[in-house]
Design a protein around this motif. Sequence first.
Motif, PDB file in Angstrom:
ATOM      1  N   VAL A 173       0.840  -1.203   0.000  1.00 28.75           N
ATOM      2  CA  VAL A 173       0.000   0.000   0.000  1.00 28.75           C
ATOM      3  C   VAL A 173       0.875   1.253   0.000  1.00 28.75           C
ATOM      4  CG1 VAL A 173      -1.739   1.282   1.310  1.00 28.75           C
ATOM      5  CG2 VAL A 173      -1.864  -1.218   1.163  1.00 28.75           C
ATOM      6  N   GLU A 174       1.901   1.233   0.828  1.00 26.73           N
ATOM      7  CA  GLU A 174       2.783   2.396   0.896  1.00 26.73           C
ATOM      8  C   GLU A 174       3.551   2.581  -0.414  1.00 26.73           C
ATOM      9  OE1 GLU A 174       3.630   2.088   5.722  1.00 26.73           O
ATOM     10  OE2 GLU A 174       5.170   1.507   4.270  1.00 26.73           O
ATOM     11  N   ALA A 175       3.925   1.463  -1.061  1.00 29.01           N
ATOM     12  CA  ALA A 175       4.629   1.579  -2.346  1.00 29.01           C
ATOM     13  C   ALA A 175       3.720   2.169  -3.416  1.00 29.01           C
ATOM     14  CB  ALA A 175       5.116   0.193  -2.777  1.00 29.01           C
ATOM     15  N   ALA A 176       2.437   1.746  -3.410  1.00 36.18           N
ATOM     16  CA  ALA A 176       1.487   2.298  -4.381  1.00 36.18           C
ATOM     17  C   ALA A 176       1.248   3.784  -4.126  1.00 36.18           C
ATOM     18  CB  ALA A 176       0.169   1.523  -4.297  1.00 36.18           C
ATOM     19  N   GLN A 177       1.187   4.165  -2.862  1.00 38.89           N
ATOM     20  CA  GLN A 177       1.012   5.588  -2.538  1.00 38.89           C
ATOM     21  C   GLN A 177       2.238   6.393  -2.966  1.00 38.89           C
ATOM     22  OE1 GLN A 177       0.243   5.176   1.667  1.00 38.89           O
ATOM     23  NE2 GLN A 177      -1.987   5.305   1.390  1.00 38.89           N
ATOM     24  N   ALA A 178       3.415   5.768  -2.842  1.00 35.84           N
ATOM     25  CA  ALA A 178       4.636   6.467  -3.258  1.00 35.84           C
ATOM     26  C   ALA A 178       4.668   6.676  -4.767  1.00 35.84           C
ATOM     27  CB  ALA A 178       5.869   5.663  -2.816  1.00 35.84           C
ATOM     28  N   LEU A 179       3.975   5.787  -5.515  1.00 36.52           N
ATOM     29  CA  LEU A 179       3.901   5.941  -6.975  1.00 36.52           C
ATOM     30  C   LEU A 179       2.864   6.969  -7.392  1.00 36.52           C
ATOM     31  CD1 LEU A 179       4.213   2.201  -8.061  1.00 36.52           C
ATOM     32  CD2 LEU A 179       5.926   3.999  -8.322  1.00 36.52           C
ATOM     33  N   GLY A 180       2.143   7.517  -6.427  1.00 36.85           N
ATOM     34  CA  GLY A 180       1.181   8.581  -6.744  1.00 36.85           C
ATOM     35  C   GLY A 180      -0.244   8.107  -6.940  1.00 36.85           C
ATOM     36  N   MET A 181      -0.556   6.843  -6.607  1.00 33.38           N
ATOM     37  CA  MET A 181      -1.931   6.355  -6.756  1.00 33.38           C
ATOM     38  C   MET A 181      -2.837   7.029  -5.729  1.00 33.38           C
ATOM     39  SD  MET A 181      -1.778   2.252  -7.430  1.00 33.38           S
ATOM     40  CE  MET A 181      -0.979   1.546  -8.879  1.00 33.38           C
ATOM     41  N   ASN A 182      -4.039   7.445  -6.190  1.00 34.80           N
ATOM     42  CA  ASN A 182      -4.996   7.961  -5.227  1.00 34.80           C
ATOM     43  C   ASN A 182      -5.675   6.787  -4.528  1.00 34.80           C
ATOM     44  OD1 ASN A 182      -7.058   6.952  -6.900  1.00 34.80           O
ATOM     45  ND2 ASN A 182      -7.086   8.860  -8.082  1.00 34.80           N
ATOM     46  N   ARG A 183      -6.536   7.081  -3.541  1.00 33.63           N
ATOM     47  CA  ARG A 183      -7.110   6.033  -2.703  1.00 33.63           C
ATOM     48  C   ARG A 183      -7.998   5.070  -3.506  1.00 33.63           C
ATOM     49  NH1 ARG A 183      -7.366   5.109   2.543  1.00 33.63           N
ATOM     50  NH2 ARG A 183      -9.150   4.025   3.445  1.00 33.63           N
ATOM     51  N   ALA A 184      -8.814   5.633  -4.428  1.00 26.27           N
ATOM     52  CA  ALA A 184      -9.721   4.779  -5.203  1.00 26.27           C
ATOM     53  C   ALA A 184      -8.935   3.840  -6.119  1.00 26.27           C
ATOM     54  CB  ALA A 184     -10.684   5.647  -6.012  1.00 26.27           C
ATOM     55  N   LEU A 185      -7.906   4.381  -6.795  1.00 27.11           N
ATOM     56  CA  LEU A 185      -7.096   3.559  -7.694  1.00 27.11           C
ATOM     57  C   LEU A 185      -6.310   2.503  -6.918  1.00 27.11           C
ATOM     58  CD1 LEU A 185      -6.207   3.153 -10.617  1.00 27.11           C
ATOM     59  CD2 LEU A 185      -4.294   4.720 -10.176  1.00 27.11           C
ATOM     60  N   LEU A 186      -5.805   2.895  -5.758  1.00 26.15           N
ATOM     61  CA  LEU A 186      -5.068   1.950  -4.921  1.00 26.15           C
ATOM     62  C   LEU A 186      -5.975   0.799  -4.478  1.00 26.15           C
ATOM     63  CD1 LEU A 186      -2.657   2.983  -2.083  1.00 26.15           C
ATOM     64  CD2 LEU A 186      -4.291   1.182  -1.713  1.00 26.15           C
ATOM     65  N   LEU A 187      -7.207   1.150  -4.126  1.00 23.59           N
ATOM     66  CA  LEU A 187      -8.151   0.119  -3.673  1.00 23.59           C
ATOM     67  C   LEU A 187      -8.490  -0.831  -4.816  1.00 23.59           C
ATOM     68  CD1 LEU A 187      -9.731  -0.471  -1.012  1.00 23.59           C
ATOM     69  CD2 LEU A 187     -11.660   0.706  -2.050  1.00 23.59           C
ATOM     70  N   ARG A 188      -8.672  -0.276  -6.028  1.00 26.22           N
ATOM     71  CA  ARG A 188      -9.102  -1.096  -7.167  1.00 26.22           C
ATOM     72  C   ARG A 188      -7.965  -1.917  -7.762  1.00 26.22           C
ATOM     73  NH1 ARG A 188     -10.637   2.743 -10.078  1.00 26.22           N
ATOM     74  NH2 ARG A 188      -9.175   2.699 -11.814  1.00 26.22           N
ATOM     75  N   ARG A 189      -6.762  -1.351  -7.826  1.00 26.98           N
ATOM     76  CA  ARG A 189      -5.655  -2.021  -8.517  1.00 26.98           C
ATOM     77  C   ARG A 189      -4.786  -2.873  -7.590  1.00 26.98           C
ATOM     78  NH1 ARG A 189      -3.997   0.652 -13.221  1.00 26.98           N
ATOM     79  NH2 ARG A 189      -5.840   1.046 -14.515  1.00 26.98           N
ATOM     80  N   VAL A 190      -4.679  -2.500  -6.338  1.00 30.23           N
ATOM     81  CA  VAL A 190      -3.713  -3.171  -5.451  1.00 30.23           C
ATOM     82  C   VAL A 190      -4.405  -3.962  -4.338  1.00 30.23           C
ATOM     83  CG1 VAL A 190      -1.774  -2.810  -3.862  1.00 30.23           C
ATOM     84  CG2 VAL A 190      -1.987  -1.383  -5.914  1.00 30.23           C
ATOM     85  N   VAL A 191      -5.317  -3.308  -3.632  1.00 37.53           N
ATOM     86  CA  VAL A 191      -5.862  -3.919  -2.410  1.00 37.53           C
ATOM     87  C   VAL A 191      -6.889  -4.999  -2.721  1.00 37.53           C
ATOM     88  CG1 VAL A 191      -7.112  -3.457  -0.277  1.00 37.53           C
ATOM     89  CG2 VAL A 191      -5.380  -1.853  -1.069  1.00 37.53           C
ATOM     90  N   LEU A 192      -7.944  -4.651  -3.469  1.00 40.98           N
ATOM     91  CA  LEU A 192      -9.045  -5.600  -3.675  1.00 40.98           C
ATOM     92  C   LEU A 192      -8.615  -6.881  -4.390  1.00 40.98           C
ATOM     93  CD1 LEU A 192     -12.164  -3.357  -4.382  1.00 40.98           C
ATOM     94  CD2 LEU A 192     -11.571  -4.640  -2.329  1.00 40.98           C
ATOM     95  N   PRO A 193      -7.780  -6.822  -5.460  1.00 44.74           N
ATOM     96  CA  PRO A 193      -7.382  -8.086  -6.093  1.00 44.74           C
ATOM     97  C   PRO A 193      -6.699  -9.058  -5.139  1.00 44.74           C
ATOM     98  CG  PRO A 193      -6.842  -6.246  -7.529  1.00 44.74           C
ATOM     99  CD  PRO A 193      -7.260  -5.658  -6.216  1.00 44.74           C
ATOM    100  N   GLN A 194      -5.886  -8.551  -4.221  1.00 46.86           N
ATOM    101  CA  GLN A 194      -5.218  -9.433  -3.269  1.00 46.86           C
ATOM    102  C   GLN A 194      -6.146  -9.840  -2.131  1.00 46.86           C
ATOM    103  OE1 GLN A 194      -0.952  -8.493  -2.463  1.00 46.86           O
ATOM    104  NE2 GLN A 194      -1.504  -6.507  -3.317  1.00 46.86           N
TER     105      GLN A 194
END
Length: 291
Positions: A173-194
């Motif tokens: 999550v922290e790596a995705a935030q460091a890449l500039g992902m907003n919360r909605a994109l982070l939830l859809r691309r990183v968190v929910l699939p896992q």
Amino acid sequence: MAAQNEIRAKPVPRPGLWALTVVAVLVAAFLVWTFASSPNVHWDVIANYQFSDAILQGLLVTLKLAVICEITGLLLGIGLAVMRLSSSRVLSWLSGIYVWVFRSVPLLVQLVLWFNLGLLFPHIGIPGTPFVVETNDVITGFVAAILGLTLHEAAYNAEIVRGGIAAVDRGQVEAAQALGMNRALLLRRVVLPQALRVIVPPAGNQFISLLKNTSLVAFIAGGDLLSTAQNIYSGNFEIIALLIVASLWYLLLVSITSFLQGRLERHIGRSSAHSTKPRRDEPAPAAVAGA
């Protein structure tokens, strides 16, 4: 040469386990034979009602209740889980209160409360406008069942989804935030699939529980499978036969659901393993580290 040196281990004899297996099989066979040969089990009545129009209509209502309440309960549960994990303490607190209330009060009590909502609010709508109706005209047995099952299901799904999201590694999550992902994109691309790998097994079990809990709707005349069986045996007094008819349908529904759940879990497991396998054109982690 390798085949000649292969060690062939013989299983250790376990006479106690064999004896226990034989006893278990004999006991199970005796119980099945006793039940099947009982003169009080009227198999002709069971065969007559198993595919009757009334029973199939009740079965259809049970399926409608399960599917509608699972979809709405899951959507509401996702919203409650997001609220619970929100940085807003008010939203997190409200979500926690909802889960606490609807998990604490028995489902049967909730169904009876919703069915008798007219005693608390005789009319519902916008006061002073024509959009006011009698509560009892709106809250039928089916509507009360939808409300009760959905709200109850949402509380459990909220905890299942929250647990799945919390299981995702915080570093990703922290790596995705460091890449500039907003919360909605982070939830859809990183968190929910896992999180799905963690969410699917308990969510499948929860759907099976919901499928069986639809039988509680019989207490408020919801028109489900058990309600229909009760209506029939109240007239012909074939209580055991009609309960067996309903039980056979529940066994079939749960068996199909369990099979589909297993297939879905294996599919998600394979997809996850495939997604974590590095592609040929990608450098190995060790090569990257040594570069």
